[in-house]
Design an enzyme around this catalytic site. Structure first.
Site, PDB file in Angstrom:
ATOM      1  CD  GLU A   1     -51.034 -24.553  34.086  1.00 18.35           C
ATOM      2  OE1 GLU A   1     -51.330 -24.597  35.402  1.00 18.35           O
ATOM      3  OE2 GLU A   1     -51.885 -24.404  33.499  1.00 18.35           O
TER       4      GLU A   1
ATOM      5  CD  GLU B   1     -53.775 -24.455  27.950  1.00 12.75           C
ATOM      6  OE1 GLU B   1     -54.210 -23.738  28.959  1.00 12.75           O
ATOM      7  OE2 GLU B   1     -53.255 -25.370  28.121  1.00 12.75           O
TER       8      GLU B   1
HETATM    9  O1  G3I Z   1     -66.395 -33.424  35.873  1.00 11.18           O
HETATM   10  C1  G3I Z   1     -66.679 -32.692  37.136  1.00 11.18           C
HETATM   11  C2  G3I Z   1     -68.389 -32.921  37.219  1.00 11.18           C
HETATM   12  O2  G3I Z   1     -68.465 -34.177  37.618  1.00 11.18           O
HETATM   13  C3  G3I Z   1     -68.806 -31.902  38.271  1.00 11.18           C
HETATM   14  O3  G3I Z   1     -70.199 -32.161  38.343  1.00 11.18           O
HETATM   15  C4  G3I Z   1     -68.413 -30.570  37.868  1.00 11.18           C
HETATM   16  C5  G3I Z   1     -68.814 -29.415  39.126  1.00 11.18           C
HETATM   17  O4  G3I Z   1     -68.166 -29.509  40.072  1.00 11.18           O
HETATM   18  O5  G3I Z   1     -67.079 -30.543  38.022  1.00 11.18           O
HETATM   19  C6  G3I Z   1     -66.547 -31.143  36.747  1.00 11.18           C
HETATM   20  O6  G3I Z   1     -65.140 -31.041  36.572  1.00 11.18           O
HETATM   21  C7  G3I Z   1     -64.767 -29.531  36.223  1.00 11.18           C
HETATM   22  C8  G3I Z   1     -63.708 -30.027  34.997  1.00 11.18           C
HETATM   23  O7  G3I Z   1     -63.256 -28.831  34.549  1.00 11.18           O
HETATM   24  C9  G3I Z   1     -64.679 -30.793  33.900  1.00 11.18           C
HETATM   25  O8  G3I Z   1     -65.736 -29.970  33.383  1.00 11.18           O
HETATM   26  C10 G3I Z   1     -64.050 -29.017  37.392  1.00 11.18           C
HETATM   27  O9  G3I Z   1     -64.816 -28.534  38.377  1.00 11.18           O
HETATM   28  C11 G3I Z   1     -63.195 -27.722  36.855  1.00 11.18           C
HETATM   29  O10 G3I Z   1     -62.448 -27.089  37.656  1.00 11.18           O
HETATM   30  C12 G3I Z   1     -62.474 -28.371  35.644  1.00 11.18           C
HETATM   31  O11 G3I Z   1     -61.924 -26.903  35.017  1.00 11.18           O
HETATM   32  C13 G3I Z   1     -61.016 -27.170  34.091  1.00 11.18           C
HETATM   33  C14 G3I Z   1     -59.582 -26.422  34.526  1.00 11.18           C
HETATM   34  O12 G3I Z   1     -58.452 -26.671  33.416  1.00 11.18           O
HETATM   35  C15 G3I Z   1     -59.185 -27.308  35.630  1.00 11.18           C
HETATM   36  O13 G3I Z   1     -57.769 -26.647  36.184  1.00 11.18           O
HETATM   37  C16 G3I Z   1     -61.280 -26.240  32.614  1.00 11.18           C
HETATM   38  O14 G3I Z   1     -62.674 -27.059  32.100  1.00 11.18           O
HETATM   39  C17 G3I Z   1     -60.062 -26.398  31.760  1.00 11.18           C
HETATM   40  O15 G3I Z   1     -60.611 -25.542  30.638  1.00 11.18           O
HETATM   41  C18 G3I Z   1     -59.011 -26.119  32.126  1.00 11.18           C
HETATM   42  O16 G3I Z   1     -57.764 -25.848  31.607  1.00 11.18           O
HETATM   43  C19 G3I Z   1     -56.525 -25.612  31.785  1.00 11.18           C
HETATM   44  C20 G3I Z   1     -55.519 -26.156  31.089  1.00 11.18           C
HETATM   45  O17 G3I Z   1     -55.805 -27.610  31.239  1.00 11.18           O
HETATM   46  C21 G3I Z   1     -54.079 -26.026  31.572  1.00 11.18           C
HETATM   47  N1  G3I Z   1     -54.051 -24.370  31.408  1.00 11.18           N
HETATM   48  C22 G3I Z   1     -55.174 -23.817  32.120  1.00 11.18           C
HETATM   49  C23 G3I Z   1     -56.372 -24.120  31.528  1.00 11.18           C
HETATM   50  C24 G3I Z   1     -57.344 -23.173  32.036  1.00 11.18           C
HETATM   51  O18 G3I Z   1     -57.401 -23.682  33.540  1.00 11.18           O
END
Ligand code: G3I
Length: 341
Positions: free
Chosen positions: A152, A256
């Site tokens: 990205e 994805e």
């Molecule tokens: O691990 C923490 C946890 O300790 C905490 O309690 C919780 C609540 O705040 O957050 C958890 O982290 C989260 C993480 O996913 C793991 O679950 C983050 O807040 C959350 O923002 C994060 O979201 C991920 C996102 O990327 C972040 O940019 C999504 O799961 C994931 O599916 C998404 O994947 C991305 C690809 O890597 C790149 N392309 C876009 C795609 C969708 O955004």
């Protein structure tokens, strides 16, 4: 027939998985049955591999060679190896889910800590890429078949401004791929990965800013079309992008895939199935026409209630092939059907 069996003539079928499924035997059996590829949804990203405690405790020792820990990814690698499943490495260099302290002088954690200079960040980037690639190549040989080296990096204004452009500079993508090519043993194809690749401006900007310079140096092997779609996405434009990238000397992978849909009704799920069928008709046709060297399709999640979209869109989404109980939806059978045509 399962997804992977139905498409073994065409391309790998994969899914992104979260950490908690590694403890869920029935889900692990489902994955091994349906897919021949997995991606760590989050655990192979820099924030989960960089060893925050070690780096910030001994910044001088690790200043140009950041400490990395693999405890979060080993369980995925072990499962993949044991079940003969491949993995996409997601992702080495990204503006997101990479902690700010990694870009700071002495790995300092304050929000306004001064940033490290170009030379230091190039050394950190090279060390990180070498450490991660060498580890998986030596400890888990043959598991990772593709790396999202950079994720990205393109926005409407051009190259996305990030801590990478703010420290290494405008050539951070080229540098990342040079390091990845240098430390690769050739077992994994090197991809550039991005979203909204079906938008005309973006497909051309990615070529001009990213792919062309990388191809000129022989540094890139594939283009990752993330393919986060909605029920309104223009599939004709999508097909143009698929064939635009397919015309380049690159593999193409759908990395994805999901289709955002907020209505779980029978009629809506029928429409979702039709969209998945139309998309897979395009993918299979592109492969058969040799219009794209399409080598993999990965869904971004296993089942509706695990999708990132519900949190991201702040509304319940039903975007995948399996429902909240991992039961196949109409869309699953539509995708299977597209392989039979
Ligand atoms: O691990 C923490 C946890 O300790 C905490 O309690 C919780 C609540 O705040 O957050 C958890 O982290 C989260 C993480 O996913 C793991 O679950 C983050 O807040 C959350 O923002 C994060 O979201 C991920 C996102 O990327 C972040 O940019 C999504 O799961 C994931 O599916 C998404 O994947 C991305 C690809 O890597 C790149 N392309 C876009 C795609 C969708 O955004």
């Amino acid at each position: 027939m399962s997804l992977k069996e139905s498409y073994q003539f065409c391309f790998k079928m994969g899914a992104a998985i979260p950490r908690h499924v590694l403890k869920d035997e029935p889900v692990l059996r489902h994955i091994a049955q349906e897919y021949d590829s997995i991606t760590c949804e989050n655990d192979m990203k820099p924030e989960n591999l960089l060893d925050a405690e070690a780096n910030r405790k001994e910044p001088e020792r690790y200043d140009r060679s950041p400490a990395v820990t693999f405890e979060k990814i080993d369980p995925y690698m072990e499962y993949a190896k044991k079940n003969g499943i491949g993995m996409r490495g997601h992702t080495l260099v990204w503006h997101n889910q990479t902690p700010r302290w990694f870009f700071a002088k002495d790995y300092r954690n304050e929000e306004d800590a001064p940033l490290a200079d170009r030379e230091t960040m190039l050394a950190r980037m090279e060390s990180y890429i070498r450490t991660v690639m060498t580890y998986v190549q030596q400890k888990w040989p043959g598991v990772i078949y593709a790396w999202d080296v950079v994720n990205e990096a393109v926005v409407e204004e051009g190259l996305r401004e990030s801590f990478w452009t703010g420290t290494v500079g405008q050539d951070f993508v080229l540098q990342a791929f040079r390091f990845a090519r240098k430390y690769s043993d050739g077992s994994a194809a090197l991809f550039y990965n991005d979203y909204d690749t079906f938008l005309p401006w973006k497909r051309e900007a990615i070529y001009d800013l990213i792919l062309r310079p990388l191809l000129e140096e022989g540094l890139v092997d594939g283009m990752g079309m993330q393919t986060h779609l909605t029920m309104e996405t223009d599939l004709d434009e999508y097909e143009k992008s698929l064939r635009y990238y397919g015309a380049l000397p690159l593999q193409v992978q759908i990395t994805e895939l999901d289709i955002h849909n907020t209505d779980p009704s029978e009629e809506s799920m029928e429409r979702l199935a039709q969209r998945y069928e139309s998309l897979f008709d395009q993918l299979v046709k592109a492969r058969k026409d040799k219009a794209a060297d399409l080598t993999g399709v990965t869904f971004w999640g296993l089942q509706d209630d695990m999708s990132w979209l519900t949190a991201f869109r702040k509304e319940r989404s039903y975007p995948l092939l399996f429902d909240g109980q991992l039961k196949p939806k109409k869309a699953y059978y539509a995708v299977l059907g597209a392989a039979e045509k």
